[in-house]
Design a protein around this motif. Structure first.
Motif, PDB file in Angstrom:
ATOM      1  N   LYS A   1       0.837  -1.202   0.000  1.00  0.00           N
ATOM      2  CA  LYS A   1       0.000   0.000   0.000  1.00  0.00           C
ATOM      3  C   LYS A   1       0.867   1.245   0.000  1.00  0.00           C
ATOM      4  O   LYS A   1       0.563   2.233  -0.672  1.00  0.00           O
ATOM      5  N   ARG A   2       1.956   1.212   0.756  1.00  0.00           N
ATOM      6  CA  ARG A   2       2.858   2.355   0.812  1.00  0.00           C
ATOM      7  C   ARG A   2       3.495   2.581  -0.555  1.00  0.00           C
ATOM      8  O   ARG A   2       3.624   3.720  -1.013  1.00  0.00           O
ATOM      9  N   ILE A   3       3.889   1.507  -1.233  1.00  0.00           N
ATOM     10  CA  ILE A   3       4.492   1.627  -2.562  1.00  0.00           C
ATOM     11  C   ILE A   3       3.487   2.211  -3.541  1.00  0.00           C
ATOM     12  O   ILE A   3       3.802   3.120  -4.310  1.00  0.00           O
ATOM     13  N   ALA A   4       2.252   1.721  -3.500  1.00  0.00           N
ATOM     14  CA  ALA A   4       1.220   2.214  -4.400  1.00  0.00           C
ATOM     15  C   ALA A   4       0.923   3.685  -4.139  1.00  0.00           C
ATOM     16  O   ALA A   4       0.761   4.478  -5.079  1.00  0.00           O
ATOM     17  N   ARG A   5       0.864   4.070  -2.877  1.00  0.00           N
ATOM     18  CA  ARG A   5       0.591   5.462  -2.526  1.00  0.00           C
ATOM     19  C   ARG A   5       1.709   6.374  -3.039  1.00  0.00           C
ATOM     20  O   ARG A   5       1.445   7.438  -3.602  1.00  0.00           O
ATOM     21  N   THR A   6       2.952   5.947  -2.867  1.00  0.00           N
ATOM     22  CA  THR A   6       4.097   6.738  -3.340  1.00  0.00           C
ATOM     23  C   THR A   6       4.087   6.830  -4.864  1.00  0.00           C
ATOM     24  O   THR A   6       4.310   7.902  -5.430  1.00  0.00           O
ATOM     25  N   ARG A   7       3.809   5.723  -5.520  1.00  0.00           N
ATOM     26  CA  ARG A   7       3.763   5.707  -6.983  1.00  0.00           C
ATOM     27  C   ARG A   7       2.687   6.653  -7.494  1.00  0.00           C
ATOM     28  O   ARG A   7       2.910   7.444  -8.408  1.00  0.00           O
ATOM     29  N   ASP A   8       1.503   6.617  -6.888  1.00  0.00           N
ATOM     30  CA  ASP A   8       0.404   7.471  -7.322  1.00  0.00           C
ATOM     31  C   ASP A   8       0.714   8.948  -7.089  1.00  0.00           C
ATOM     32  O   ASP A   8       0.405   9.800  -7.924  1.00  0.00           O
ATOM     33  N   ALA A   9       1.328   9.262  -5.952  1.00  0.00           N
ATOM     34  CA  ALA A   9       1.678  10.653  -5.660  1.00  0.00           C
ATOM     35  C   ALA A   9       2.721  11.161  -6.650  1.00  0.00           C
ATOM     36  O   ALA A   9       2.644  12.308  -7.114  1.00  0.00           O
ATOM     37  N   THR A  10       3.682  10.313  -6.994  1.00  0.00           N
ATOM     38  CA  THR A  10       4.706  10.689  -7.964  1.00  0.00           C
ATOM     39  C   THR A  10       4.079  10.926  -9.331  1.00  0.00           C
ATOM     40  O   THR A  10       4.422  11.888 -10.027  1.00  0.00           O
ATOM     41  N   ARG A  11       3.168  10.076  -9.707  1.00  0.00           N
ATOM     42  CA  ARG A  11       2.490  10.219 -11.001  1.00  0.00           C
ATOM     43  C   ARG A  11       1.700  11.531 -11.058  1.00  0.00           C
ATOM     44  O   ARG A  11       1.755  12.263 -12.038  1.00  0.00           O
ATOM     45  N   ARG A  12       0.982  11.851  -9.970  1.00  0.00           N
ATOM     46  CA  ARG A  12       0.204  13.095  -9.939  1.00  0.00           C
ATOM     47  C   ARG A  12       1.128  14.313 -10.004  1.00  0.00           C
ATOM     48  O   ARG A  12       0.830  15.293 -10.697  1.00  0.00           O
TER      49      ARG A  12
END
Length: 91
Positions: free
Chosen positions: A65-76
């Motif tokens: 979940k932490r990886i997904a959250r970081t990935r999504d924030a980076t993408r945004r």
């Protein structure tokens, strides 16, 4: 959805208060997950609940979940920096 468990809230508060490692940030064991998990298991036993009822999720369960959250924030953030097609036409 979790099964609803009925318990006496005042008794739960009293049991937690007896164990300062759960609530006192200055307690030596406050940040020790092993101690706090053990104490929560004691409380679960008092209330005849499964021992995993109060346990923290393990690092292994939290990491995806932490990886997904970081990935999504980076993408945004990358999308916010990218100029939109309309801005390119107006420039």
């Amino acid at each position: 959805m979790r099964d609803e468990v009925k318990m006496d809230a005042n008794r739960l508060i009293a049991e937690v208060y007896k164990r300062p490692a759960l609530w006192n940030q200055r307690h030596i064991s406050y940040h020790n997950r092993e101690v706090t998990n053990r104490v929560w298991m004691e409380i679960a036993a008092i209330f005849n609940l499964p021992s995993t009822c109060f346990q923290y999720r393990s690092e292994r369960e939290r990491t995806p979940k932490r990886i997904a959250r970081t990935r999504d924030a980076t993408r945004r953030a990358a999308q916010a920096l990218r100029p939109s097609p309309m801005r390119r036409l107006l420039a």
